[in-house]
Motif scaffolding. Structure first.
Motif, PDB file in Angstrom:
ATOM      1  N   PRO A  96       0.807  -1.234   0.000  1.00  0.00           N
ATOM      2  CA  PRO A  96       0.000   0.000   0.000  1.00  0.00           C
ATOM      3  C   PRO A  96       0.837   1.280   0.000  1.00  0.00           C
ATOM      4  N   PRO A  97       1.894   1.390   0.825  1.00  0.00           N
ATOM      5  CA  PRO A  97       2.714   2.612   0.730  1.00  0.00           C
ATOM      6  C   PRO A  97       3.422   2.737  -0.624  1.00  0.00           C
ATOM      7  N   LEU A 100       0.840   4.070  -3.081  1.00  0.00           N
ATOM      8  CA  LEU A 100       0.603   5.488  -2.810  1.00  0.00           C
ATOM      9  C   LEU A 100       1.766   6.357  -3.271  1.00  0.00           C
ATOM     10  N   TRP A 103       1.594   6.587  -7.068  1.00  0.00           N
ATOM     11  CA  TRP A 103       0.497   7.484  -7.453  1.00  0.00           C
ATOM     12  C   TRP A 103       0.916   8.940  -7.269  1.00  0.00           C
ATOM     13  N   TRP A 104       1.549   9.240  -6.121  1.00  0.00           N
ATOM     14  CA  TRP A 104       2.015  10.599  -5.854  1.00  0.00           C
ATOM     15  C   TRP A 104       3.033  11.036  -6.892  1.00  0.00           C
TER      16      TRP A 104
END
Length: 123
Positions: A96-97, A100, A103-104
């Motif tokens: 998950p990190p 993220l 995506w960032w």
């Protein structure tokens, strides 16, 4: 009587070079030298490099600490300890990190390119 000249033969070895490049859909003249377009392009490259270094640092810190976390997960009684905890951390907690962060980074790169295109177009 006039004799028409024979056209000169031309050997084609590759496609002709274009004098203009495009970055983010905005044409940049190749022969501008140190024109404002070159300065703006360098600015775009610096901002993308800065974003990539930030994302690398954010990824490197947890990856560097991961052996310490796994060493602290010493075997004891219970199902959520030792190898079970290590497999949960390695198999599930990291993704998950990572998603993220990806995506960032993509959002930042797209924003930098939009800003660059707006700046080059003069709008």
């Amino acid at each position: 009587m006039s004799v028409e000249p024979v056209p000169r033969r031309e050997v084609v070895t590759r496609s002709p070079r274009r004098s203009r490049r495009t970055v983010a859909g905005v044409p940049l003249a190749a022969d501008d030298g140190a024109a404002p377009g070159a300065v703006q392009l360098r600015s775009l490259m610096r901002s993308q490099l800065r974003s990539s270094l930030v994302s690398f640092a954010v990824l490197a810190v947890p990856t560097g600490v991961l052996p310490l976390v796994l060493a602290l997960a010493t075997p004891s009684t219970g199902w959520l300890s030792g190898p079970s905890l290590a497999w949960i951390i390695l198999g599930f907690a990291g993704y998950p990190p990572l998603v993220l962060l990806a995506w960032w980074y993509v959002r930042r790169a797209e924003r930098h390119e939009k800003d660059f295109a707006r700046l080059v177009k003069g709008g």
